[in-house]
Design an enzyme around this catalytic site. Structure first.
Site, mmCIF file in Angstrom:
data_model
loop_
_atom_site.group_PDB
_atom_site.id
_atom_site.type_symbol
_atom_site.label_atom_id
_atom_site.label_comp_id
_atom_site.label_asym_id
_atom_site.label_seq_id
_atom_site.Cartn_x
_atom_site.Cartn_y
_atom_site.Cartn_z
ATOM 1 N N SER A 157 0.843 -1.194 0.000
ATOM 2 C CA SER A 157 0.000 0.000 0.000
ATOM 3 C C SER A 157 0.887 1.257 0.000
ATOM 4 O O SER A 157 1.767 1.388 -0.841
ATOM 5 C CB SER A 157 -0.937 -0.058 1.211
ATOM 6 O OG SER A 157 -1.898 0.953 1.155
ATOM 7 N N ASP A 323 -8.865 -6.215 -4.696
ATOM 8 C CA ASP A 323 -8.459 -4.913 -4.155
ATOM 9 C C ASP A 323 -9.043 -3.808 -5.030
ATOM 10 O O ASP A 323 -8.687 -3.683 -6.199
ATOM 11 C CB ASP A 323 -6.929 -4.844 -4.139
ATOM 12 C CG ASP A 323 -6.400 -3.575 -3.472
ATOM 13 O OD1 ASP A 323 -7.183 -2.661 -3.169
ATOM 14 O OD2 ASP A 323 -5.171 -3.511 -3.263
ATOM 15 N N HIS A 356 -8.154 -4.859 -0.330
ATOM 16 C CA HIS A 356 -6.847 -4.238 -0.119
ATOM 17 C C HIS A 356 -6.112 -4.846 1.079
ATOM 18 O O HIS A 356 -4.889 -4.978 1.075
ATOM 19 C CB HIS A 356 -7.047 -2.729 0.082
ATOM 20 C CG HIS A 356 -5.771 -1.945 0.118
ATOM 21 N ND1 HIS A 356 -4.887 -1.921 -0.931
ATOM 22 C CD2 HIS A 356 -5.221 -1.169 1.086
ATOM 23 C CE1 HIS A 356 -3.848 -1.139 -0.621
ATOM 24 N NE2 HIS A 356 -4.035 -0.687 0.604
#
EC number: 2.3.1.46
Lengths: 383, 383
Positions: A157, A323, A356
């Site tokens: 991320s 995601d 995610h």
């Protein structure tokens, strides 16, 4: 609390801090008059100093990537599933370093720290920090630890954004770049969600323009809302369906009122209120801005391949099918740009339904890809 | 303000009201002691009363579907693009009726109305209303207008849910059901977004447990946040990219502060603050709850086909490719259930990049599908 520490854990770890007293010039043009980094290490640095791996954390993460701080810890570090002896990130072969980034609130200098000029917390007087600034401080930490070159820099991320920035700013100082569940820049929708989170915090009457510390309060409602919004974007629609569906709390009939009816409401309220206890609202503002600003291609007329042209690392890029915050499409943009400038890049799109958040989970295919790649890195650097 | 009314508009329209004084029994088990509906009509009811079409509005919509209230109106009604003389919904052939639903705040009885028992606004003492209740009030309106059977009931989003409920509760009273950009029930993610919106409103210190009217204030921050969140879910990621991208406001450099940097931030803040001027926060709470509760299959053990088994209408179901609030997949669930119980159903998935908001836009393929279908309905009913 673990009754006993699992054998595949790094066990008890002690956070460390280092303070750099020289002023730090920031991308925004301002200077931070010295700063502290909180960090942890796992494993042993070898004599050649060739087996060091830097881990970069995400928005609400910190330097506590694995292990326990005490036998009273309720939970281990955030990458416990992947990091430990003989795990995908193997502490028997590598020396891992993870530092809390500045602007955060977990031990490194941030808006809740004392402004030496005033003796009071910085609040919104804290200078804006960027992904580029974080990478600069991590390079100073590497100098301090005597690490000339990382065997790899790894992050998911926002952590993956730091990895990309490392490869561009210090091309000779990392052999491998592992970019997980990241994006080369935020979309308008990503920015929009961040903006709503910031507005939730900044319009909370207990925000006091960032000076809530002096009022012995904090913008609880706003930060809680921000976390609730964030959580929705971290999970996939399917993951939420599997986890909660339309189940009512305790299987009860509809209340026909405004208390909790559905399990998912109860879950979100809990996520929001517990986050308030462990995170600083100003830090949330600064970190989401760093996310919004990240766009390394922008100095190259929007050409990401040119931004990567000076890099020297080999890349592993990993994305997760469900995601929707940083979709596989965004990872493929990174991969395409790396191809275009003839970088060595491997790409894995992992089938996973957790959205995610998948990058934090021990998904077998993910563990295998990461473990195999780092196994080869270990051989390469003699770890 | 239109300098002159466009020739393809229904022109100036005058909202009407009707008050039903008999108590209304609600699905929640409580009773509303009479209620008022605000509504508009367009076109002319024919002598056989066979050409009437009911329009059902969505969350923030109202009874003003087309035309202008005065020459000073800044904007026409919300379905102006599709509704008017010789448009897809042709006012030269049909007589359209659109009523604001109860619980809303645009002229029909809702939480901002006076509770006859106290003489003060209802606030959160207003009973919970559901899609089923709305359909019941619309049937009372049909009786009042002398319409035994609608040629069609048409609605988008939450409006589409009302259409489905009509087909189940009054199977003989509609010939056609046009369900646009809807879903047979909300997912956990949909509920989660609604819950965050409600929490934003209810935790605003100026909410006063719904009694803000008496304090001469309103929960502006909370309602504004709710609208911002809603807006993100109405637009697709691509639509936002096309509309705003990462453009900074006025093309300026980054502020490195917390003012607006990106156009999308400016847009959202405007959407939020302007909504506060035209919508009641309590209504927002009630309507999102009605959305959460809608699940006609639940009384049939989750079997949607059984819920549709008693219907008699012919169905047209329309979805939009980029709609992620109620994705095409959700419309296909409706279509599949209708097939299963041998209903007559047409389905169109429209390529459109505007996300959920597409149902409000004059997208040529959408206009053509709707116009052609209603053209056949017109012939069928002698309109």
């Amino acid at each position: 609390m673990p009754v006993e520490i699992p054998v595949d854990s790094v066990g008890l770890v002690t956070p460390q801090t280092v303070t750099f007293s020289a002023p730090l010039e920031l991308e925004c043009g301002r200077c931070l008059p010295g700063y502290t980094l909180a960090y942890e290490t796992y494993g042993t640095l070898n004599a050649q100093r060739s087996n060091a791996i830097l881990l970069c954390h995400a928005l609400s993460g910190d330097h506590h990537a694995a292990g326990y701080h005490s036998m009273n810890d309720r939970k281990p570090g955030w990458w416990e599933h992947l990091l430990g002896p003989r795990k995908a990130m193997d502490t028997e072969r590598f020396f891992f370093v993870c530092a809390n980034f500045i602007g955060s609130c977990k031990g490194s200098t941030g808006p809740a720290s004392t402004n030496p000029e005033t003796g009071a917390p910085w609040g919104l007087d804290f200078p804006m920090v960027t992904v580029r600034d974080w990478v600069k401080t991590q390079a100073e930490l590497a100098d301090y630890l005597g690490i000339e070159q990382w065997a790899a820099v790894v992050g998911g991320s926002l952590g993956g954004m730091q990895v990309m920035q490392w490869s561009m700013d210090y091309p000779e100082r990392l052999r491998h770049a592992v970019v997980i569940a990241a994006a080369p820049k935020l979309t308008a929708q990503n920015i929009a969600f961040n903006e709503v989170c910031r507005q939730a915090i900044m319009t909370d009457p207990e925000f006091y323009n960032g000076r809530y510390y002096a009022h012995n309060t904090k913008p609880r409602r706003g930060l809680s809302l921000a976390r609730m919004i964030g959580h929705i974007t971290y999970l996939s629609d399917n993951a939420m369906r599997t986890k909660f569906g339309r189940d009512t709390r305790g299987g009860k009939a509809f209340s026909f009122g405004f208390d909790v009816d559905f399990e998912v409401e109860s879950y979100l309220r809990y996520q929001g209120s517990s986050f308030v206890e462990r995170f600083d609202a100003n830090s949330y503002l600064y970190i989401t801005k760093a996310l919004d600003y990240f766009d390394p291609a922008s100095t190259w007329g929007g050409n990401l391949a040119e931004a990567f042209a000076s890099t020297r690392a080999n890349f592993l890029v990993i994305s997760f099918s469900s995601d929707w915050r940083f979709s596989p499409e965004r990872s493929r943009e990174i991969v395409q740009a790396l191809y275009t400038c003839n970088r060595d890049v491997s790409y894995a799109e992992i089938e996973a339904e957790h959205g995610h958040d998948s990058f934090l989970m021990p998904i077998p295919q993910y563990v295998a890809v990461l473990g195999t790649y780092l196994g080869r890195v270990a051989e390469e650097v003699g770890a």
